[in-house]
Design a protein around this motif. Structure first.
Motif, PDB file in Angstrom:
ATOM      1  N   ASP A  84      13.818   5.175   0.878  1.00 44.62           N
ATOM      2  CA  ASP A  84      12.809   5.084   1.938  1.00 44.62           C
ATOM      3  C   ASP A  84      12.073   6.404   2.131  1.00 44.62           C
ATOM      4  O   ASP A  84      11.013   6.448   2.755  1.00 44.62           O
ATOM      5  CB  ASP A  84      13.455   4.642   3.257  1.00 44.62           C
ATOM      6  CG  ASP A  84      14.558   5.590   3.715  1.00 44.62           C
ATOM      7  OD1 ASP A  84      15.112   6.317   2.857  1.00 44.62           O
ATOM      8  OD2 ASP A  84      14.874   5.598   4.920  1.00 44.62           O
ATOM      9  N   LYS A  85      12.633   7.474   1.564  1.00 43.21           N
ATOM     10  CA  LYS A  85      11.981   8.783   1.640  1.00 43.21           C
ATOM     11  C   LYS A  85      11.132   9.069   0.404  1.00 43.21           C
ATOM     12  O   LYS A  85      10.318   9.992   0.405  1.00 43.21           O
ATOM     13  CB  LYS A  85      13.037   9.892   1.785  1.00 43.21           C
ATOM     14  CG  LYS A  85      13.978   9.719   2.975  1.00 43.21           C
ATOM     15  CD  LYS A  85      13.245   9.790   4.290  1.00 43.21           C
ATOM     16  CE  LYS A  85      14.233   9.705   5.453  1.00 43.21           C
ATOM     17  NZ  LYS A  85      13.540   9.678   6.769  1.00 43.21           N
ATOM     18  N   VAL A 108      21.580   4.976  -7.400  1.00 44.69           N
ATOM     19  CA  VAL A 108      20.971   4.853  -6.067  1.00 44.69           C
ATOM     20  C   VAL A 108      21.532   3.647  -5.315  1.00 44.69           C
ATOM     21  O   VAL A 108      21.466   3.595  -4.079  1.00 44.69           O
ATOM     22  CB  VAL A 108      19.439   4.771  -6.145  1.00 44.69           C
ATOM     23  CG1 VAL A 108      18.855   6.027  -6.766  1.00 44.69           C
ATOM     24  CG2 VAL A 108      18.965   3.534  -6.889  1.00 44.69           C
ATOM     25  N   GLN A 166      16.273  -2.112   0.154  1.00 42.08           N
ATOM     26  CA  GLN A 166      15.162  -1.975  -0.798  1.00 42.08           C
ATOM     27  C   GLN A 166      15.500  -2.588  -2.150  1.00 42.08           C
ATOM     28  O   GLN A 166      14.682  -3.279  -2.748  1.00 42.08           O
ATOM     29  CB  GLN A 166      14.784  -0.499  -0.969  1.00 42.08           C
ATOM     30  CG  GLN A 166      13.907   0.045   0.136  1.00 42.08           C
ATOM     31  CD  GLN A 166      13.001   1.157  -0.370  1.00 42.08           C
ATOM     32  OE1 GLN A 166      12.396   1.050  -1.436  1.00 42.08           O
ATOM     33  NE2 GLN A 166      12.908   2.228   0.396  1.00 42.08           N
ATOM     34  N   ASP A 213      24.282   4.101  -2.411  1.00 46.85           N
ATOM     35  CA  ASP A 213      23.944   4.561  -1.063  1.00 46.85           C
ATOM     36  C   ASP A 213      23.560   3.356  -0.209  1.00 46.85           C
ATOM     37  O   ASP A 213      22.618   2.638  -0.525  1.00 46.85           O
ATOM     38  CB  ASP A 213      22.787   5.556  -1.121  1.00 46.85           C
ATOM     39  CG  ASP A 213      22.611   6.318   0.183  1.00 46.85           C
ATOM     40  OD1 ASP A 213      22.869   5.739   1.252  1.00 46.85           O
ATOM     41  OD2 ASP A 213      22.227   7.506   0.122  1.00 46.85           O
ATOM     42  N   SER A 218      19.318  11.389  -9.114  1.00 46.35           N
ATOM     43  CA  SER A 218      19.992  10.206  -8.568  1.00 46.35           C
ATOM     44  C   SER A 218      21.477  10.460  -8.323  1.00 46.35           C
ATOM     45  O   SER A 218      22.084   9.830  -7.459  1.00 46.35           O
ATOM     46  CB  SER A 218      19.815   9.007  -9.510  1.00 46.35           C
ATOM     47  OG  SER A 218      20.559   9.167 -10.711  1.00 46.35           O
ATOM     48  N   GLY A 222      21.936  12.084  -4.792  1.00 44.43           N
ATOM     49  CA  GLY A 222      21.586  11.319  -3.600  1.00 44.43           C
ATOM     50  C   GLY A 222      20.093  11.179  -3.417  1.00 44.43           C
ATOM     51  O   GLY A 222      19.394  12.173  -3.176  1.00 44.43           O
ATOM     52  N   LYS A 226      17.320   8.879  -1.217  1.00 45.89           N
ATOM     53  CA  LYS A 226      17.025   7.885  -0.191  1.00 45.89           C
ATOM     54  C   LYS A 226      15.679   7.257  -0.548  1.00 45.89           C
ATOM     55  O   LYS A 226      14.640   7.911  -0.449  1.00 45.89           O
ATOM     56  CB  LYS A 226      16.951   8.526   1.201  1.00 45.89           C
ATOM     57  CG  LYS A 226      18.125   9.438   1.541  1.00 45.89           C
ATOM     58  CD  LYS A 226      19.431   8.682   1.650  1.00 45.89           C
ATOM     59  CE  LYS A 226      20.567   9.609   2.103  1.00 45.89           C
ATOM     60  NZ  LYS A 226      21.873   8.942   2.099  1.00 45.89           N
ATOM     61  N   VAL A 258      21.990   3.090   2.423  1.00 49.47           N
ATOM     62  CA  VAL A 258      20.615   3.160   2.912  1.00 49.47           C
ATOM     63  C   VAL A 258      19.663   2.449   1.951  1.00 49.47           C
ATOM     64  O   VAL A 258      18.610   1.946   2.363  1.00 49.47           O
ATOM     65  CB  VAL A 258      20.190   4.635   3.093  1.00 49.47           C
ATOM     66  CG1 VAL A 258      18.727   4.742   3.496  1.00 49.47           C
ATOM     67  CG2 VAL A 258      21.073   5.315   4.131  1.00 49.47           C
ATOM     68  N   ASN A 259      20.029   2.388   0.675  1.00 53.19           N
ATOM     69  CA  ASN A 259      19.148   1.798  -0.336  1.00 53.19           C
ATOM     70  C   ASN A 259      19.392   0.312  -0.571  1.00 53.19           C
ATOM     71  O   ASN A 259      18.667  -0.322  -1.344  1.00 53.19           O
ATOM     72  CB  ASN A 259      19.318   2.547  -1.665  1.00 53.19           C
ATOM     73  CG  ASN A 259      18.938   4.011  -1.558  1.00 53.19           C
ATOM     74  OD1 ASN A 259      18.051   4.374  -0.790  1.00 53.19           O
ATOM     75  ND2 ASN A 259      19.597   4.861  -2.322  1.00 53.19           N
TER      76      ASN A 259
END
Length: 284
Positions: free
Chosen positions: A53-54, A137, A146, A140, A46, A49, A51, A142-143
């Motif tokens: 969604d990955k 997390v 979620q 980021d 963590s 980095g 992601k 991007v997260n």
């Protein structure tokens, strides 16, 4: 001469994907030793980095290791603490152990395991590992979506913010899960505040009323805190909540006392407080 830091996945024999796959398998195994390894590995990853969604499902498996804290009625009682002596006594009487070392074990087995100091220390360690992983997390962007749309994340935040109330449930005759939570309440609150501040733009307060409303009310209460940094954080986080237009209807129902507090901040000779207040008011 100090050695150069090396990412975990670079020293794992099958690389980053192999490490993540191994973490998934270990978390799903239900074996205490495997889960211990998986949480340590996930924590290291963590920092490097992740992601979400990955790696679909990873954060859910991590949160499962704190299910008792997130979902149980015992920990839910932290949110309803009363100053009345009778209520405190009743809460202490109702305090009990459930779902200790592994949420996949039966209630009876977990209760028996939870009675040893070693199991309590292990659970406290796991709770903090979960908090640190989620915090990492959450940095980021991007997260954000979620994390901000998961009810369990908001429940984790609200109960971490209320962890100091565990003191009310501690009894001298028996060490319980409340002792463990209270021992970590400062760190839990710090992680929860950081997570909430990061994901605030994706949190829809009304949609997740139990967690969202409690967290938002905590921010409002902190506006009267004696710690300037707590006040500044609350203003910034409320402003980030306002980024989500779905929260505007709630923010516009703030009572007159809160609005007067904002006006007081506008008169302060503090550029950061002033800027955060103006940004919040502009958003709503």
């Amino acid at each position: 001469m100090s050695a150069k830091a090396v990412s975990f996945h670079r020293i794992h024999p099958s690389g980053r994907l192999g490490a993540l796959s191994r973490v998934f398998q270990a978390l799903q195994s239900g074996l205490p030793n495997e889960i211990d390894w998986a949480l340590r590995a996930a924590l290291v990853l963590s920092y490097d980095g992740l992601k979400l969604d990955k790696v679909v499902g990873l954060i859910d498996l991590v949160l499962c290791q704190a299910d008792h804290f997130i979902l149980s009625d015992e920990m839910g009682a932290l949110l309803t603490v009363s100053d009345e002596p009778a209520a405190v006594a009743a809460a202490q009487k109702a305090a009990s152990f459930l779902a200790w070392a592994n949420p996949l074990t039966s209630t009876d087995t977990a209760a028996k395991e939870g009675e040893s100091k070693e199991d309590q220390a292990l659970y406290g360690l796991r709770l903090m590992q979960v908090a640190q992983i989620v915090r990492n997390v959450s940095h980021d962007q991007v997260n954000f979506t979620q994390l901000g749309t998961k009810p369990k994340i908001l429940r984790f935040i609200e109960r971490s913010l209320a962890a100091k109330n565990a003191k009310r449930f501690i009894t001298p005759d028996k060490r319980t899960f409340y002792n463990v939570v209270h021992e970590h309440h400062v760190a839990l609150k710090a992680h929860a505040i950081e997570i909430l501040g990061n994901i605030a733009p994706c949190v829809h307060i009304v949609q997740f009323e139990d967690g969202g409303i409690y967290a938002a009310k905590h921010l409002l209460k902190s506006l009267w805190d004696s710690d300037r940094n707590d006040v500044l954080f609350s203003l910034v986080s409320l402003g980030r909540l306002a980024f989500n237009s779905a929260n505007h209807s709630w923010l516009r129902t703030l009572d007159e006392t809160v609005l007067r507090r904002f006006v007081q901040f506008l008169a302060l000779h503090d550029i950061q407080i002033l800027a955060a207040t103006l940004e919040l008011l502009y958003q709503i």
